[in-house]
Structures are given as C-alpha cells and as structure tokens.
Design a protein around this motif. Structure first.
Motif, PDB file in Angstrom:
ATOM      1  N   ASP A 196      28.252  39.327  42.114  1.00 40.83           N
ATOM      2  CA  ASP A 196      28.497  37.878  42.117  1.00 40.83           C
ATOM      3  C   ASP A 196      29.184  37.441  43.405  1.00 40.83           C
ATOM      4  OD1 ASP A 196      27.338  37.526  39.679  1.00 40.83           O
ATOM      5  OD2 ASP A 196      29.195  37.226  38.563  1.00 40.83           O
ATOM      6  N   ASN A 197      30.107  38.249  43.873  1.00 39.71           N
ATOM      7  CA  ASN A 197      30.816  37.930  45.103  1.00 39.71           C
ATOM      8  C   ASN A 197      29.847  37.933  46.284  1.00 39.71           C
ATOM      9  OD1 ASN A 197      32.807  38.154  47.399  1.00 39.71           O
ATOM     10  ND2 ASN A 197      34.233  38.243  45.683  1.00 39.71           N
ATOM     11  N   ASN A 198      28.927  38.880  46.297  1.00 35.10           N
ATOM     12  CA  ASN A 198      27.928  38.937  47.369  1.00 35.10           C
ATOM     13  C   ASN A 198      27.037  37.689  47.372  1.00 35.10           C
ATOM     14  OD1 ASN A 198      28.782  41.398  48.364  1.00 35.10           O
ATOM     15  ND2 ASN A 198      27.324  42.589  47.149  1.00 35.10           N
ATOM     16  N   ILE A 199      26.683  37.214  46.177  1.00 33.27           N
ATOM     17  CA  ILE A 199      25.874  35.995  46.080  1.00 33.27           C
ATOM     18  C   ILE A 199      26.633  34.814  46.684  1.00 33.27           C
ATOM     19  CG2 ILE A 199      24.897  34.311  44.463  1.00 33.27           C
ATOM     20  CD1 ILE A 199      24.282  36.705  42.588  1.00 33.27           C
ATOM     21  N   GLY A 200      27.921  34.713  46.363  1.00 31.11           N
ATOM     22  CA  GLY A 200      28.745  33.646  46.924  1.00 31.11           C
ATOM     23  C   GLY A 200      28.843  33.730  48.438  1.00 31.11           C
ATOM     24  N   ARG A 243      26.603  35.017  50.491  1.00 38.15           N
ATOM     25  CA  ARG A 243      25.310  34.645  51.065  1.00 38.15           C
ATOM     26  C   ARG A 243      25.112  33.134  51.050  1.00 38.15           C
ATOM     27  NH1 ARG A 243      21.109  38.357  47.918  1.00 38.15           N
ATOM     28  NH2 ARG A 243      19.603  37.246  49.218  1.00 38.15           N
ATOM     29  N   LYS A 244      25.701  32.479  50.054  1.00 40.36           N
ATOM     30  CA  LYS A 244      25.549  31.020  49.933  1.00 40.36           C
ATOM     31  C   LYS A 244      26.661  30.254  50.663  1.00 40.36           C
ATOM     32  CE  LYS A 244      23.182  31.029  45.429  1.00 40.36           C
ATOM     33  NZ  LYS A 244      23.280  30.588  44.011  1.00 40.36           N
ATOM     34  N   ASN A 245      27.580  30.991  51.284  1.00 37.80           N
ATOM     35  CA  ASN A 245      28.744  30.360  51.927  1.00 37.80           C
ATOM     36  C   ASN A 245      29.549  29.514  50.933  1.00 37.80           C
ATOM     37  OD1 ASN A 245      28.274  31.360  54.593  1.00 37.80           O
ATOM     38  ND2 ASN A 245      26.638  29.839  54.824  1.00 37.80           N
ATOM     39  N   ASP A 246      29.588  29.971  49.699  1.00 39.98           N
ATOM     40  CA  ASP A 246      30.346  29.284  48.655  1.00 39.98           C
ATOM     41  C   ASP A 246      31.783  29.812  48.678  1.00 39.98           C
ATOM     42  OD1 ASP A 246      31.410  28.151  46.395  1.00 39.98           O
ATOM     43  OD2 ASP A 246      29.748  28.691  45.069  1.00 39.98           O
ATOM     44  N   ASN A 247      32.576  29.256  49.561  1.00 41.29           N
ATOM     45  CA  ASN A 247      33.913  29.795  49.807  1.00 41.29           C
ATOM     46  C   ASN A 247      34.825  29.751  48.578  1.00 41.29           C
ATOM     47  OD1 ASN A 247      33.258  30.338  52.479  1.00 41.29           O
ATOM     48  ND2 ASN A 247      33.928  28.323  53.182  1.00 41.29           N
ATOM     49  N   PHE A 248      34.716  28.671  47.816  1.00 42.60           N
ATOM     50  CA  PHE A 248      35.576  28.569  46.634  1.00 42.60           C
ATOM     51  C   PHE A 248      35.231  29.649  45.620  1.00 42.60           C
ATOM     52  CE2 PHE A 248      36.520  26.972  42.353  1.00 42.60           C
ATOM     53  CZ  PHE A 248      37.889  26.771  42.475  1.00 42.60           C
ATOM     54  N   SER A 249      33.940  29.845  45.376  1.00 49.29           N
ATOM     55  CA  SER A 249      33.499  30.871  44.441  1.00 49.29           C
ATOM     56  C   SER A 249      33.941  32.254  44.905  1.00 49.29           C
ATOM     57  CB  SER A 249      31.971  30.835  44.300  1.00 49.29           C
ATOM     58  OG  SER A 249      31.503  31.929  43.534  1.00 49.29           O
ATOM     59  N   VAL A 250      33.778  32.516  46.179  1.00 48.48           N
ATOM     60  CA  VAL A 250      34.169  33.809  46.728  1.00 48.48           C
ATOM     61  C   VAL A 250      35.670  34.017  46.569  1.00 48.48           C
ATOM     62  CG1 VAL A 250      34.427  35.125  48.880  1.00 48.48           C
ATOM     63  CG2 VAL A 250      32.262  33.990  48.354  1.00 48.48           C
ATOM     64  N   ASP A 251      36.438  32.982  46.827  1.00 45.67           N
ATOM     65  CA  ASP A 251      37.894  33.098  46.777  1.00 45.67           C
ATOM     66  C   ASP A 251      38.384  33.421  45.367  1.00 45.67           C
ATOM     67  OD1 ASP A 251      40.581  32.710  48.057  1.00 45.67           O
ATOM     68  OD2 ASP A 251      40.717  31.147  46.535  1.00 45.67           O
ATOM     69  N   PHE A 252      37.939  32.653  44.374  1.00 46.92           N
ATOM     70  CA  PHE A 252      38.483  32.900  43.040  1.00 46.92           C
ATOM     71  C   PHE A 252      37.929  34.186  42.436  1.00 46.92           C
ATOM     72  CE2 PHE A 252      34.870  30.465  41.077  1.00 46.92           C
ATOM     73  CZ  PHE A 252      34.582  31.288  39.997  1.00 46.92           C
ATOM     74  N   LEU A 269      43.118  38.811  51.096  1.00 47.11           N
ATOM     75  CA  LEU A 269      42.319  39.599  50.164  1.00 47.11           C
ATOM     76  C   LEU A 269      40.830  39.276  50.311  1.00 47.11           C
ATOM     77  CD1 LEU A 269      44.235  39.569  46.749  1.00 47.11           C
ATOM     78  CD2 LEU A 269      43.677  41.566  48.147  1.00 47.11           C
ATOM     79  N   ASP A 270      40.001  40.298  50.293  1.00 48.16           N
ATOM     80  CA  ASP A 270      38.554  40.077  50.299  1.00 48.16           C
ATOM     81  C   ASP A 270      37.872  41.220  49.559  1.00 48.16           C
ATOM     82  OD1 ASP A 270      37.793  42.253  52.173  1.00 48.16           O
ATOM     83  OD2 ASP A 270      38.842  41.041  53.659  1.00 48.16           O
ATOM     84  N   VAL A 271      36.599  41.051  49.287  1.00 48.83           N
ATOM     85  CA  VAL A 271      35.861  41.999  48.464  1.00 48.83           C
ATOM     86  C   VAL A 271      35.769  43.371  49.130  1.00 48.83           C
ATOM     87  CG1 VAL A 271      33.608  41.293  49.374  1.00 48.83           C
ATOM     88  CG2 VAL A 271      33.754  42.351  47.102  1.00 48.83           C
ATOM     89  N   VAL A 272      35.743  43.419  50.452  1.00 56.31           N
ATOM     90  CA  VAL A 272      35.660  44.706  51.145  1.00 56.31           C
ATOM     91  C   VAL A 272      36.945  45.499  50.942  1.00 56.31           C
ATOM     92  CG1 VAL A 272      35.377  45.830  53.385  1.00 56.31           C
ATOM     93  CG2 VAL A 272      34.034  43.803  52.848  1.00 56.31           C
ATOM     94  N   THR A 273      38.064  44.836  51.113  1.00 54.12           N
ATOM     95  CA  THR A 273      39.356  45.495  50.905  1.00 54.12           C
ATOM     96  C   THR A 273      39.486  46.032  49.489  1.00 54.12           C
ATOM     97  OG1 THR A 273      40.448  44.087  52.546  1.00 54.12           O
ATOM     98  CG2 THR A 273      41.856  45.148  50.912  1.00 54.12           C
ATOM     99  N   ILE A 274      39.118  45.204  48.518  1.00 57.21           N
ATOM    100  CA  ILE A 274      39.279  45.605  47.119  1.00 57.21           C
ATOM    101  C   ILE A 274      38.283  46.695  46.745  1.00 57.21           C
ATOM    102  CG2 ILE A 274      39.294  44.797  44.731  1.00 57.21           C
ATOM    103  CD1 ILE A 274      40.101  42.028  45.833  1.00 57.21           C
ATOM    104  N   THR A 275      37.088  46.665  47.329  1.00 55.91           N
ATOM    105  CA  THR A 275      36.124  47.742  47.110  1.00 55.91           C
ATOM    106  C   THR A 275      36.703  49.071  47.581  1.00 55.91           C
ATOM    107  OG1 THR A 275      34.204  46.268  47.306  1.00 55.91           O
ATOM    108  CG2 THR A 275      33.820  48.611  47.692  1.00 55.91           C
TER     109      THR A 275
END
Length: 234
Positions: A30-34, A36-45, A162-168
């Motif tokens: 889901d984070n990857n989809i956000g 790709r769509k530049n959906d910053n709010f979705s990615v953040d939460f 915080l970002d998805v790469v760090t948490i991965t």
C-alpha cells in the motif's frame, strides 16, 4: 505451567507472527502505491502505522521466542514476563539464556557475542520503541516530553524522517536478532555457537548492502516500473 501448555502458547504465538508478517507485506504494498501516486498524506500516515506494526510484530516474536518449547523454565518465563519495558525484557531474556552457555565475564568470545546482541537491541528495539510510544500516544507530528509540557524537537525530527525504507530495514534486522535469540534459547550449547557468526556476518552483509537504500531510490524504481515480484525494492 507445564511443558505442554508452553508448547501450546508457542504454537498460538507462531500463528500470530505469521499473520502479522502478512499484514506487514500488505502495508508495504500500500505504501508503494502511495509513493507511485505521489500521495504524500497516504504515504505519511501509512508509514507511521507501519512503525506501529513493527513494534507489534517485535513483541509478538519476543513472546514466541520466550515460549520456545524445551527452552526456558516457566519460573524464568514468568520473571521475564513481569517486566513492563519491552527493551528490558529482551535484555533479561538475553542474560537469563546466556547463563546456560557460560559465564560471559570469564569468556571473551561469549562477552563479544553478548555485546553485539545488546547493541542490536539498543539500535533496533529501543530506538524504534521510543518513536512507537510517541506515535501510539497521538504525537504523529510533534513529539512531547513525558510530562507533555514541551516539544522534544529531536524526536519530532526523527518522526518526520521515518519512511518505508527505514522501517523495512528495521523488520529485516529484527529477524536476524530473532535468529540469534531463538538459537540461544532453544539450543545454547549447539546451535547458538554453530550459527552465531553465520547469522552475524549475514547481518553485516545486509547492512552493507542496504547502506545506500533510501526513499528517493525506491521512488525512482517504482516510477520506472523496473521491478517485479522477484526483485526486492530498496
């Protein structure tokens, strides 16, 4: 509690861990989809939710290891379980389990192994747990001190970064910690010594390989669509 009851709890917690790992994969997709769509709010939460999931999975795996069949005595399990702080629980599990191996104060090799594990706990249990506590208490943008009387800017910056790469990376490194601790609890005289340095050097290799991984690189890969299910994204 007898051995059969401990074994039953281990099996139940193993199922919890497997489920949470599926949730983890779903969150990252889901984070990857956000991204790709530049959906910053979705990615953040979703990133903040992923950080909460990391702590949830970490505690689940801790309990799974704690109830490893033919591992600790129930009195030891009870003592460790009574500790309120998850970081201190990991450290106590380490100390109790090491007593089956030998006296680390008299054994330089064992002391080195102990110190490496304690370092992993500090970096990948204690630090994420601090951020988890802030986020779990509603401090998603600004971190407050324990009295809620002022902002802790350094922690606010850590939450912001915080970002998805760090948490991965947290998830992956945590798995190496689990390998080390499970061997220590389950087979302190054999598997712990046989597999310790292999697991450690695999971890070192992973850290070296992922040193250049960052969010910008992941976004570039996603946008170019040069990935498929067999390629691990940075």
């Amino acid at each position: 509690m007898n051995n059969d009851e401990i074994k039953t709890l281990y099996k139940l917690q193993t199922k919890n861990v497997k489920y949470l790992k599926k949730v983890q994969k779903n969150f990252i997709k889901d984070n990857n989809i956000g991204l790709r769509k530049n959906d910053n709010f979705s990615v953040d939460f979703k990133t903040k939710m992923l950080s909460l999931l990391f702590s949830t999975l970490s505690e689940a795996q801790f309990t799974q290891i704690l109830y490893t069949p033919n591992g600790l005595y129930y009195s030891e399990i009870e003592k460790i379980s009574s500790i309120n702080n998850i970081v201190l629980k990991w450290e106590e599990l380490l100390e109790v389990s090491l007593t089956r191996v030998g006296d680390w104060t008299q054994n330089p090799d064992l002391e080195k192994k102990r110190n490496i594990i304690k370092s992993i706990i500090k970096d990948y249990i204690e630090k994420p747990q601090l951020l988890r506590n802030k986020i779990a208490h509603g401090q998603w943008i600004y971190a407050l001190n324990k009295y809620n009387t002022r902002e802790v800017r350094e922690t606010s910056e850590e939450i912001k970064k915080l970002d998805v790469v760090t948490i991965t990376k947290w998830f992956d490194i945590h798995q190496y910690l689990c390998f080390l601790m499970r061997d220590l609890v389950q087979s302190p005289h054999k598997s712990f010594h046989q597999h310790y340095w292999t697991n450690f050097y695999d971890l070192e290799s992973y850290l070296d390989k992922t040193r250049s991984w960052n969010l910008d690189k992941r976004i570039t890969i996603l946008n170019r669509k040069k990935y498929h299910s067999g390629v691990k994204l940075c």
